[in-house]
Scaffold this active site. Structure first.
Site, PDB file in Angstrom:
ATOM      1  CE1 TYR A 181      -0.308  -1.585  17.186  1.00 30.07           C
ATOM      2  CE2 TYR A 181      -2.363  -0.291  17.821  1.00 30.07           C
ATOM      3  CZ  TYR A 181      -1.716  -1.379  17.053  1.00 30.07           C
ATOM      4  OH  TYR A 181      -2.220  -1.974  16.032  1.00 30.07           O
ATOM      5  CB  SER A 197      -1.131   0.099   1.208  1.00 31.09           C
ATOM      6  OG  SER A 197      -1.499   1.143   1.493  1.00 31.09           O
TER       7      SER A 197
END
Length: 187
Positions: free
Chosen positions: A53, A30
């Site tokens: 995260y 992508s």
């Protein structure tokens, strides 16, 4: 999982692919490799995300990993003299897919904080599912001489715009390969 799934499946299929040459390996990546990946590339010191995260950054990291995987495979095939072509590709921005449907509002808003999102979406626009599948079909069916081994494709052609500069880092790809072997116990 986004990278390790590609890595594990490919390694499981490699003996059969090597017996069936010529063959191809196509990793769907992508533009997120460029848009969302952290400048560090791969968080080797926090691979599980336990320290920090960001779903968007981790998605970008996994898409960079898909490209590094294809390039490392190609280096290995070339060194072994194996007639397998490995490539990666960006299918395009396709609205209405599971990715966009399962993203939370918070996730979508966090994506918008990345300046490259706008330049990528506006430069490419959106594609239908058949248009998005076209590059995968092209890389699967093109004459071998029409493909650059280890190349990254978009819109049925070799693509270097919106490609993370780290995507061509052979040392990074080798380090990722070794870690992937450890994590999947496929050494």
């Amino acid at each position: 999982v986004n990278h390790l799934g590609h890595f594990t499946l490919t390694n499981c299929l490699l003996p059969a692919l090597k017996r069936s040459t010529p063959a191809r390996i196509i990793n769907v990546s992508s533009a997120a490799n460029y848009v969302f990946a952290n400048p560090q590339g791969i968080f080797f010191d926090d691979i599980d995300g336990s320290k920090s995260y960001s779903p968007v950054e981790r998605y970008g990291q996994s898409k960079l990993a898909n490209i590094l995987h294809a390039k490392q495979l190609q280096r290995q095939f070339d060194a072994e003299g194996v007639d397998i072509i490995a490539v990666s590709l960006h299918p395009g921005n396709i609205p209405g897919t599971n990715l966009s449907q399962t993203s939370s509002l918070k996730g979508i808003l966090s994506m918008l904080t990345y300046s490259r999102v706008f330049s990528t979406v506006f430069a490419e626009g959106f594609k239908s599912v058949p248009q998005g599948a076209a590059t995968t079909v092209f890389t699967a069916l093109a004459n071998p001489g029409d493909l650059v081994k280890g190349g990254y494709y978009n819109d049925c052609q070799l693509h270097t715009a919106r490609l993370n500069p780290l995507a061509n880092d052979a040392t990074l790809a080798q380090k990722l390969w070794e870690l992937s072997e450890q994590l999947t116990k496929q050494a």
